[in-house]
Enzyme design. Structure first.
Site, PDB file in Angstrom:
ATOM      1  N   ASP A 155       0.848  -1.182   0.000  1.00  0.00           N
ATOM      2  CA  ASP A 155       0.000   0.000   0.000  1.00  0.00           C
ATOM      3  C   ASP A 155       0.894   1.246   0.000  1.00  0.00           C
ATOM      4  O   ASP A 155       2.054   1.186   0.402  1.00  0.00           O
ATOM      5  CB  ASP A 155      -0.877  -0.029   1.261  1.00  0.00           C
ATOM      6  CG  ASP A 155      -1.739   1.205   1.427  1.00  0.00           C
ATOM      7  OD1 ASP A 155      -2.352   1.647   0.437  1.00  0.00           O
ATOM      8  OD2 ASP A 155      -1.779   1.737   2.551  1.00  0.00           O
ATOM      9  N   ASP A 170      -0.450   4.933   0.965  1.00  0.00           N
ATOM     10  CA  ASP A 170      -0.834   5.904   1.993  1.00  0.00           C
ATOM     11  C   ASP A 170      -0.749   5.312   3.391  1.00  0.00           C
ATOM     12  O   ASP A 170      -1.381   4.296   3.685  1.00  0.00           O
ATOM     13  CB  ASP A 170      -2.248   6.419   1.729  1.00  0.00           C
ATOM     14  CG  ASP A 170      -2.384   6.999   0.329  1.00  0.00           C
ATOM     15  OD1 ASP A 170      -1.404   7.559  -0.180  1.00  0.00           O
ATOM     16  OD2 ASP A 170      -3.477   6.867  -0.251  1.00  0.00           O
TER      17      ASP A 170
END
Length: 187
Positions: free
Chosen positions: A9, A11
């Site tokens: 991922d 963020d």
């Protein structure tokens, strides 16, 4: 022989989104300040000012290009992972933020090629061996699908960490060694 696929991922996993969004929120709405430690959920119910909507909080133009690296080890460890595994960056993104996210990634991790950059909200639908994420909405379905996970701890995933006892990675120092160990363990 197929390399293991590591989904990572963006963020709040390799960079800090919520802290930067809070910074801008508190400048724009000083009468309704937010604190990272109080961010116990991913929904935007925590936004205290009526004009501070989800779109305002996460949609400020240029926000995704100004994010800070998660820590001083993340680039080096991501490069090690990239050499050893098939690393794909999988990030949830609105159409307006895709270019900003790609620009950020190319500025900080230019070794990640375009074909390894994907936008996807329901990440558990993808084929990977291990996911590194902060979102319980990605970690829980991945575990339920029999995949390995590594959780980046934040206030918004405390409840899920208590319930599911995810393996946790507080920072990126020695991340490759940790991931090597997790992948070596039998499912």
């Amino acid at each position: 022989m197929r390399k293991a696929i590591i989904a990572v991922d963006m963020d709040d996993t390799i960079c800090h989104l919520v802290k930067r969004a809070i910074y801008h929120n508190n400048i724009e709405f000083p009468t309704h300040p937010l604190r990272y430690e109080e961010m116990f959920d991913w929904n935007t119910d925590h936004l205290r000012h009526p004009a501070s909507t989800h779109e305002v909080f996460f949609g400020r133009p240029g926000l995704y290009e100004e994010l800070e690296l998660f820590d001083e080890h993340v680039v080096e460890e991501m490069e090690k992972l990239h050499r050893a595994y098939d690393v794909v960056i999988v990030t949830a993104a609105d159409p307006a933020t895709v270019v900003e996210k790609w620009n950020w990634l190319q500025r900080h991790m230019p070794f990640i090629p375009l074909e390894n950059f994907m936008t996807c909200k329901r990440k558990y639908l993808l084929d990977f061996d291990l996911i590194i994420d902060d979102g319980a909405h990605n970690l829980v379905p991945s575990i339920e699908a029999g995949k390995k996970v590594l959780c980046i701890p934040h206030p918004w995933n405390i409840k899920a960490r208590e319930q599911y006892d995810f393996p946790v990675m507080e920072g990126w120092e020695n991340a490759k060694e940790r991931i090597d160990q997790l992948l070596a363990e039998r499912a």
